[in-house]
Design a protein around this motif. Structure first.
Motif, PDB file in Angstrom:
ATOM      1  N   LYS A 112       0.830  -1.216   0.000  1.00 22.10           N
ATOM      2  CA  LYS A 112       0.000   0.000   0.000  1.00 22.10           C
ATOM      3  C   LYS A 112       0.862   1.263   0.000  1.00 22.10           C
ATOM      4  CE  LYS A 112      -4.029  -2.125   0.843  1.00 22.10           C
ATOM      5  NZ  LYS A 112      -4.448  -2.853  -0.328  1.00 22.10           N
ATOM      6  N   CYS A 113       2.164   1.090   0.090  1.00 21.81           N
ATOM      7  CA  CYS A 113       3.085   2.218   0.229  1.00 21.81           C
ATOM      8  C   CYS A 113       3.927   2.392  -1.032  1.00 21.81           C
ATOM      9  CB  CYS A 113       4.009   1.988   1.426  1.00 21.81           C
ATOM     10  SG  CYS A 113       3.109   1.726   2.971  1.00 21.81           S
ATOM     11  N   LYS A 114       4.232   3.621  -1.351  1.00 18.66           N
ATOM     12  CA  LYS A 114       5.110   3.905  -2.491  1.00 18.66           C
ATOM     13  C   LYS A 114       6.564   3.622  -2.141  1.00 18.66           C
ATOM     14  CE  LYS A 114       2.004   5.543  -5.334  1.00 18.66           C
ATOM     15  NZ  LYS A 114       1.715   4.920  -6.609  1.00 18.66           N
ATOM     16  N   ILE A 115       6.938   3.923  -0.858  1.00 16.38           N
ATOM     17  CA  ILE A 115       8.314   3.768  -0.406  1.00 16.38           C
ATOM     18  C   ILE A 115       8.278   3.179   0.997  1.00 16.38           C
ATOM     19  CG2 ILE A 115      10.456   4.984   0.189  1.00 16.38           C
ATOM     20  CD1 ILE A 115       9.542   7.170  -1.865  1.00 16.38           C
ATOM     21  N   VAL A 116       9.159   2.210   1.243  1.00 16.78           N
ATOM     22  CA  VAL A 116       9.265   1.598   2.576  1.00 16.78           C
ATOM     23  C   VAL A 116      10.728   1.624   3.006  1.00 16.78           C
ATOM     24  CG1 VAL A 116       8.949  -0.506   3.942  1.00 16.78           C
ATOM     25  CG2 VAL A 116       7.311   0.073   2.126  1.00 16.78           C
ATOM     26  N   ILE A 117      10.943   2.100   4.240  1.00 17.04           N
ATOM     27  CA  ILE A 117      12.277   2.107   4.833  1.00 17.04           C
ATOM     28  C   ILE A 117      12.154   1.382   6.167  1.00 17.04           C
ATOM     29  CG2 ILE A 117      14.195   3.523   5.655  1.00 17.04           C
ATOM     30  CD1 ILE A 117      12.917   5.802   3.844  1.00 17.04           C
ATOM     31  N   ARG A 118      13.003   0.380   6.374  1.00 16.44           N
ATOM     32  CA  ARG A 118      12.892  -0.452   7.573  1.00 16.44           C
ATOM     33  C   ARG A 118      14.288  -0.740   8.102  1.00 16.44           C
ATOM     34  NH1 ARG A 118      10.287  -4.364   5.202  1.00 16.44           N
ATOM     35  NH2 ARG A 118       8.271  -3.524   5.787  1.00 16.44           N
ATOM     36  N   GLY A 119      14.436  -0.637   9.417  1.00 16.49           N
ATOM     37  CA  GLY A 119      15.739  -0.927   9.986  1.00 16.49           C
ATOM     38  C   GLY A 119      15.660  -1.404  11.416  1.00 16.49           C
ATOM     39  N   THR A 120      16.777  -1.910  11.886  1.00 17.20           N
ATOM     40  CA  THR A 120      16.897  -2.294  13.286  1.00 17.20           C
ATOM     41  C   THR A 120      17.111  -1.028  14.116  1.00 17.20           C
ATOM     42  OG1 THR A 120      19.304  -2.499  13.197  1.00 17.20           O
ATOM     43  CG2 THR A 120      18.009  -4.469  12.602  1.00 17.20           C
ATOM     44  N   GLY A 121      17.011  -1.178  15.414  1.00 17.70           N
ATOM     45  CA  GLY A 121      17.286  -0.042  16.290  1.00 17.70           C
ATOM     46  C   GLY A 121      18.685   0.502  16.090  1.00 17.70           C
ATOM     47  N   GLU A 122      19.643  -0.391  15.927  1.00 17.62           N
ATOM     48  CA  GLU A 122      21.039   0.018  15.734  1.00 17.62           C
ATOM     49  C   GLU A 122      21.216   0.769  14.409  1.00 17.62           C
ATOM     50  OE1 GLU A 122      20.130  -3.219  16.464  1.00 17.62           O
ATOM     51  OE2 GLU A 122      20.656  -3.134  18.589  1.00 17.62           O
ATOM     52  N   GLN A 123      20.545   0.300  13.358  1.00 19.34           N
ATOM     53  CA  GLN A 123      20.651   0.981  12.056  1.00 19.34           C
ATOM     54  C   GLN A 123      20.051   2.385  12.123  1.00 19.34           C
ATOM     55  OE1 GLN A 123      18.649  -2.144   9.919  1.00 19.34           O
ATOM     56  NE2 GLN A 123      20.550  -2.773   8.884  1.00 19.34           N
ATOM     57  N   TRP A 124      18.873   2.496  12.709  1.00 19.84           N
ATOM     58  CA  TRP A 124      18.243   3.817  12.824  1.00 19.84           C
ATOM     59  C   TRP A 124      19.086   4.740  13.713  1.00 19.84           C
ATOM     60  CZ3 TRP A 124      14.948   5.725   9.603  1.00 19.84           C
ATOM     61  CH2 TRP A 124      14.002   4.906   8.967  1.00 19.84           C
ATOM     62  N   GLU A 125      19.599   4.211  14.806  1.00 21.10           N
ATOM     63  CA  GLU A 125      20.423   5.014  15.714  1.00 21.10           C
ATOM     64  C   GLU A 125      21.634   5.579  14.977  1.00 21.10           C
ATOM     65  OE1 GLU A 125      21.582   6.985  19.072  1.00 21.10           O
ATOM     66  OE2 GLU A 125      19.694   5.902  18.813  1.00 21.10           O
ATOM     67  N   ALA A 126      22.310   4.733  14.196  1.00 19.14           N
ATOM     68  CA  ALA A 126      23.481   5.178  13.448  1.00 19.14           C
ATOM     69  C   ALA A 126      23.093   6.175  12.350  1.00 19.14           C
ATOM     70  CB  ALA A 126      24.207   3.978  12.849  1.00 19.14           C
ATOM     71  N   LEU A 127      22.008   5.911  11.649  1.00 21.96           N
ATOM     72  CA  LEU A 127      21.563   6.789  10.569  1.00 21.96           C
ATOM     73  C   LEU A 127      21.167   8.167  11.071  1.00 21.96           C
ATOM     74  CD1 LEU A 127      20.742   7.063   7.519  1.00 21.96           C
ATOM     75  CD2 LEU A 127      18.453   6.357   8.248  1.00 21.96           C
ATOM     76  N   LEU A 128      20.545   8.229  12.232  1.00 21.57           N
ATOM     77  CA  LEU A 128      19.982   9.490  12.716  1.00 21.57           C
ATOM     78  C   LEU A 128      20.912  10.265  13.640  1.00 21.57           C
ATOM     79  CD1 LEU A 128      16.259   8.417  13.188  1.00 21.57           C
ATOM     80  CD2 LEU A 128      17.340   9.606  11.258  1.00 21.57           C
ATOM     81  N   GLN A 129      22.169   9.869  13.714  1.00 20.15           N
ATOM     82  CA  GLN A 129      23.143  10.662  14.458  1.00 20.15           C
ATOM     83  C   GLN A 129      23.341  11.997  13.741  1.00 20.15           C
ATOM     84  OE1 GLN A 129      24.829   9.966  17.414  1.00 20.15           O
ATOM     85  NE2 GLN A 129      23.306   8.316  17.473  1.00 20.15           N
ATOM     86  N   HIS A 130      23.568  13.049  14.504  1.00 21.10           N
ATOM     87  CA  HIS A 130      23.812  14.356  13.868  1.00 21.10           C
ATOM     88  C   HIS A 130      25.083  14.343  13.030  1.00 21.10           C
ATOM     89  CE1 HIS A 130      20.460  16.704  15.316  1.00 21.10           C
ATOM     90  NE2 HIS A 130      20.582  16.068  16.466  1.00 21.10           N
ATOM     91  N   LYS A 131      26.059  13.539  13.448  1.00 17.99           N
ATOM     92  CA  LYS A 131      27.277  13.334  12.662  1.00 17.99           C
ATOM     93  C   LYS A 131      27.411  11.821  12.462  1.00 17.99           C
ATOM     94  CE  LYS A 131      29.591  17.455  14.217  1.00 17.99           C
ATOM     95  NZ  LYS A 131      30.754  18.032  14.886  1.00 17.99           N
ATOM     96  N   PRO A 132      26.746  11.275  11.444  1.00 15.11           N
ATOM     97  CA  PRO A 132      26.716   9.822  11.256  1.00 15.11           C
ATOM     98  C   PRO A 132      28.074   9.239  10.893  1.00 15.11           C
ATOM     99  CG  PRO A 132      25.516  10.938   9.502  1.00 15.11           C
ATOM    100  CD  PRO A 132      25.958  11.990  10.455  1.00 15.11           C
ATOM    101  N   LEU A 133      28.230   7.966  11.239  1.00 12.26           N
ATOM    102  CA  LEU A 133      29.422   7.217  10.864  1.00 12.26           C
ATOM    103  C   LEU A 133      29.462   7.046   9.345  1.00 12.26           C
ATOM    104  CD1 LEU A 133      29.193   4.472  13.623  1.00 12.26           C
ATOM    105  CD2 LEU A 133      30.850   6.354  13.510  1.00 12.26           C
TER     106      LEU A 133
END
Length: 127
Positions: free
Chosen positions: A59-80
Motif C-alpha cells: 500500500k506504500c510507495k516507499i518503505v524504509i525499515r531498519g533495526t534499532g542500531e541501524q536507525w540510531e546510526a543513521l539518525l546521528q547528527h554526525k553519522p558514521l
C-alpha cells in the motif's frame, strides 16, 4: 533517540528543499522502526498527514525499515561512514530501502527527510 513527530512534521512542511523534492508525490512513505511504524501521506506533492500507523508494504510507495542500531546510526547528527544517507546505509549496512520507481525518483527527498528526522530527535529514547 525518538523522533518527535510533531516537530518533524513542522520542519518538513516548512522546509523548501523537502517540499521541492517531494513535488508530485502521491502516496505513503512508511518508516518501520523496531517499536513503531510511521506513515507519511503525500497528496500531489504536499505532506498531508504524518501518523504512527502500520500499512502493508504493497500500500506504500516507499518503505524504509531498519533495526534499532541501524536507525540510531543513521539518525546521528554526525553519522558514521556510509550512514550519511539512506542509499549507502542500505548498500553498506543492510537498512531496508524499497526498490520501487518512487524510491529512486524521490531519493533526494528521502535524504532531506533523513536530515529533518535528525533535527527532530528527542534525546534519550529509542528511534
Amino acid at each position: 533517540m525518538a523522533i518527535n513527530l510533531e516537530k518533524f512534521t513542522q520542519l518538513a512542511r516548512e522546509d523548501f528543499e523537502f517540499k521541492r523534492e517531494t513535488r508530485y508525490l502521491t502516496g505513503i512513505i512508511k518508516l518501520d522502526f523496531p517499536e513503531r511504524s510511521v506513515a507519511l501521506h503525500f497528496e500531489d506533492g504536499k505532506l498531508a498527514n504524518v501518523e504512527e500507523a502500520s500499512y502493508d508494504d504493497d500500500k506504500c510507495k516507499i518503505v524504509i525499515r531498519g533495526t534499532g542500531e541501524q536507525w540510531e546510526a543513521l539518525l546521528q547528527h554526525k553519522p558514521l561512514p556510509f550512514y550519511q544517507c539512506l542509499q549507502s546505509s542500505s548498500v553498506k549496512h543492510g537498512l531496508h530501502l524499497s526498490n520501487t520507481n518512487e524510491t529512486f525518483a524521490y531519493l533526494p527527498a528521502l535524504n532531506r527527510m533523513t536530515t529533518l528526522m535528525r533535527n527532530a530527535r528527542t534525546e534519550g529514547a529509542a528511534a
